[in-house]
Motif scaffolding. Structure first.
Motif, PDB file in Angstrom:
ATOM      1  N   THR A 167      10.535   6.652   3.984  1.00  0.00           N
ATOM      2  CA  THR A 167      10.618   7.540   4.583  1.00  0.00           C
ATOM      3  C   THR A 167      11.768   7.098   5.714  1.00  0.00           C
ATOM      4  O   THR A 167      13.048   7.904   6.066  1.00  0.00           O
ATOM      5  CB  THR A 167       9.664   8.570   5.320  1.00  0.00           C
ATOM      6  OG1 THR A 167       8.717   8.732   4.332  1.00  0.00           O
ATOM      7  CG2 THR A 167      10.118   9.429   6.254  1.00  0.00           C
ATOM      8  N   ALA A 168      11.440   6.138   6.435  1.00  0.00           N
ATOM      9  CA  ALA A 168      12.562   5.501   7.363  1.00  0.00           C
ATOM     10  C   ALA A 168      13.649   5.199   7.016  1.00  0.00           C
ATOM     11  O   ALA A 168      14.962   5.359   7.282  1.00  0.00           O
ATOM     12  CB  ALA A 168      11.877   4.381   8.084  1.00  0.00           C
ATOM     13  N   SER A 217       0.884  -1.064   0.072  1.00  0.00           N
ATOM     14  CA  SER A 217       0.072   0.084   0.176  1.00  0.00           C
ATOM     15  C   SER A 217       0.962   1.326   0.203  1.00  0.00           C
ATOM     16  O   SER A 217       2.069   1.070   0.477  1.00  0.00           O
ATOM     17  CB  SER A 217      -0.782   0.007   1.198  1.00  0.00           C
ATOM     18  OG  SER A 217      -0.216   0.124   2.272  1.00  0.00           O
ATOM     19  N   TRP A 218       0.304   2.140  -0.492  1.00  0.00           N
ATOM     20  CA  TRP A 218       1.204   3.821  -0.730  1.00  0.00           C
ATOM     21  C   TRP A 218       1.723   4.279   0.921  1.00  0.00           C
ATOM     22  O   TRP A 218       2.594   4.606   1.000  1.00  0.00           O
ATOM     23  CB  TRP A 218       0.500   4.636  -1.258  1.00  0.00           C
ATOM     24  CG  TRP A 218       0.448   4.282  -2.936  1.00  0.00           C
ATOM     25  CD1 TRP A 218      -0.615   3.731  -3.609  1.00  0.00           C
ATOM     26  CD2 TRP A 218       1.497   4.525  -3.669  1.00  0.00           C
ATOM     27  NE1 TRP A 218      -0.197   3.696  -4.972  1.00  0.00           N
ATOM     28  CE2 TRP A 218       1.348   4.133  -4.910  1.00  0.00           C
ATOM     29  CE3 TRP A 218       2.658   5.103  -3.601  1.00  0.00           C
ATOM     30  CZ2 TRP A 218       2.174   4.378  -6.187  1.00  0.00           C
ATOM     31  CZ3 TRP A 218       3.592   5.274  -4.606  1.00  0.00           C
ATOM     32  CH2 TRP A 218       3.507   5.019  -5.820  1.00  0.00           C
ATOM     33  N   ARG A 219       0.660   4.021   1.744  1.00  0.00           N
ATOM     34  CA  ARG A 219       0.778   4.310   2.933  1.00  0.00           C
ATOM     35  C   ARG A 219       2.071   3.726   3.545  1.00  0.00           C
ATOM     36  O   ARG A 219       2.888   4.354   4.260  1.00  0.00           O
ATOM     37  CB  ARG A 219      -0.484   4.332   3.903  1.00  0.00           C
ATOM     38  CG  ARG A 219      -0.334   4.759   5.071  1.00  0.00           C
ATOM     39  CD  ARG A 219      -1.607   4.760   5.957  1.00  0.00           C
ATOM     40  NE  ARG A 219      -1.437   4.920   7.374  1.00  0.00           N
ATOM     41  CZ  ARG A 219      -2.381   4.833   8.452  1.00  0.00           C
ATOM     42  NH1 ARG A 219      -3.340   4.008   7.947  1.00  0.00           N
ATOM     43  NH2 ARG A 219      -1.965   4.939   9.592  1.00  0.00           N
ATOM     44  N   ARG A 220       1.967   2.415   3.424  1.00  0.00           N
ATOM     45  CA  ARG A 220       3.174   1.584   4.214  1.00  0.00           C
ATOM     46  C   ARG A 220       4.628   1.886   3.266  1.00  0.00           C
ATOM     47  O   ARG A 220       5.516   1.950   3.682  1.00  0.00           O
ATOM     48  CB  ARG A 220       3.025  -0.105   4.061  1.00  0.00           C
ATOM     49  CG  ARG A 220       2.238  -0.447   5.350  1.00  0.00           C
ATOM     50  CD  ARG A 220       2.352  -1.606   5.451  1.00  0.00           C
ATOM     51  NE  ARG A 220       1.659  -2.159   6.664  1.00  0.00           N
ATOM     52  CZ  ARG A 220       1.130  -3.214   6.891  1.00  0.00           C
ATOM     53  NH1 ARG A 220       1.399  -4.138   5.804  1.00  0.00           N
ATOM     54  NH2 ARG A 220       0.240  -3.685   7.609  1.00  0.00           N
ATOM     55  N   LYS A 221       4.402   1.991   1.824  1.00  0.00           N
ATOM     56  CA  LYS A 221       5.574   2.244   0.940  1.00  0.00           C
ATOM     57  C   LYS A 221       6.258   3.446   1.545  1.00  0.00           C
ATOM     58  O   LYS A 221       7.507   3.333   1.571  1.00  0.00           O
ATOM     59  CB  LYS A 221       4.930   2.522  -0.423  1.00  0.00           C
ATOM     60  CG  LYS A 221       5.975   2.314  -1.549  1.00  0.00           C
ATOM     61  CD  LYS A 221       5.534   2.231  -2.803  1.00  0.00           C
ATOM     62  CE  LYS A 221       4.712   1.138  -3.055  1.00  0.00           C
ATOM     63  NZ  LYS A 221       4.014   0.913  -4.278  1.00  0.00           N
ATOM     64  N   PHE A 222       5.483   4.463   1.649  1.00  0.00           N
ATOM     65  CA  PHE A 222       6.068   5.731   1.908  1.00  0.00           C
ATOM     66  C   PHE A 222       6.678   5.942   3.401  1.00  0.00           C
ATOM     67  O   PHE A 222       7.661   6.499   3.614  1.00  0.00           O
ATOM     68  CB  PHE A 222       5.128   6.982   1.972  1.00  0.00           C
ATOM     69  CG  PHE A 222       4.889   7.560   0.239  1.00  0.00           C
ATOM     70  CD1 PHE A 222       6.163   7.862  -0.371  1.00  0.00           C
ATOM     71  CD2 PHE A 222       3.827   7.177  -0.456  1.00  0.00           C
ATOM     72  CE1 PHE A 222       6.010   8.251  -1.578  1.00  0.00           C
ATOM     73  CE2 PHE A 222       3.836   7.720  -1.613  1.00  0.00           C
ATOM     74  CZ  PHE A 222       4.765   8.325  -2.324  1.00  0.00           C
ATOM     75  N   ALA A 223       6.125   5.228   4.281  1.00  0.00           N
ATOM     76  CA  ALA A 223       6.453   5.117   5.817  1.00  0.00           C
ATOM     77  C   ALA A 223       8.007   4.339   5.660  1.00  0.00           C
ATOM     78  O   ALA A 223       8.663   4.524   6.597  1.00  0.00           O
ATOM     79  CB  ALA A 223       5.453   4.230   6.407  1.00  0.00           C
ATOM     80  N   VAL A 224       7.857   3.273   4.883  1.00  0.00           N
ATOM     81  CA  VAL A 224       8.982   2.388   4.983  1.00  0.00           C
ATOM     82  C   VAL A 224      10.287   3.316   4.190  1.00  0.00           C
ATOM     83  O   VAL A 224      11.257   3.426   4.713  1.00  0.00           O
ATOM     84  CB  VAL A 224       8.803   1.012   4.042  1.00  0.00           C
ATOM     85  CG1 VAL A 224      10.306   0.358   3.750  1.00  0.00           C
ATOM     86  CG2 VAL A 224       8.120   0.325   4.915  1.00  0.00           C
ATOM     87  N   CYS A 227      15.855   8.454   5.824  1.00  0.00           N
ATOM     88  CA  CYS A 227      16.166   8.714   7.264  1.00  0.00           C
ATOM     89  C   CYS A 227      17.725   8.301   7.805  1.00  0.00           C
ATOM     90  O   CYS A 227      18.708   8.667   8.045  1.00  0.00           O
ATOM     91  CB  CYS A 227      15.347   9.178   8.155  1.00  0.00           C
ATOM     92  SG  CYS A 227      14.025  10.341   7.653  1.00  0.00           S
TER      93      CYS A 227
END
Length: 133
Positions: A77-78, A68-75, A81
């Motif tokens: 982003t981390a 999912s896009w939400r998980r994709k961007f969370a992963v 960083c």
């Protein structure tokens, strides 16, 4: 284990992201260690982030196809960083140690750490840091 094959997919995604992270770290550190960056942290962070975003981050999307896009961007982003922080810690640690080794009587020069031994790092007599490829 769920039995539907999700564990091998997770392991594959993790390994590919690890390879992309190593590639991104190396490429960003190559740019970052080619100069002196101890004086301006924000400029170096933005520069490292820009290099990582252009040369490594697009490859980070590949193992996450189907997530999912939400998980994709969370992963990602981390992941971003972590890689940018690792590059800065690596480069700034040696610059800090060079500052500690500097004597006001004369300049100081040394090679960067492996795998960037072809880059030089030093301080001039007035305390101005420099680096070159």
């Amino acid at each position: 284990m769920k039995g539907n094959g999700s564990t091998p997919v997770f392991i594959f995604r993790f390994l590919v992201l690890a390879l992309v992270g190593l590639w991104g770290w190396y490429f960003c550190a190559m740019f970052r260690t080619s100069g002196w960056g101890y004086d301006d942290l924000w400029r170096e962070l933005w520069g490292t982030l820009l290099v990582f975003s252009i040369f490594a981050l697009p490859f980070g999307f590949l193992p996450l196809i189907g997530v999912s896009w939400r998980r994709k961007f969370a992963v990602l982003t981390a992941f971003t960083c972590l890689c940018v922080l690792a590059v800065e810690v690596f480069a700034r640690t040696q610059e800090y140690l060079v500052l500690q080794s500097w004597s006001a009587a004369g300049g100081y020069i040394e090679r960067r750490w492996w795998p960037f031994e072809h880059h030089d790092l030093g301080l001039m007599k007035d305390g101005t840091g420099w680096g070159c490829d």
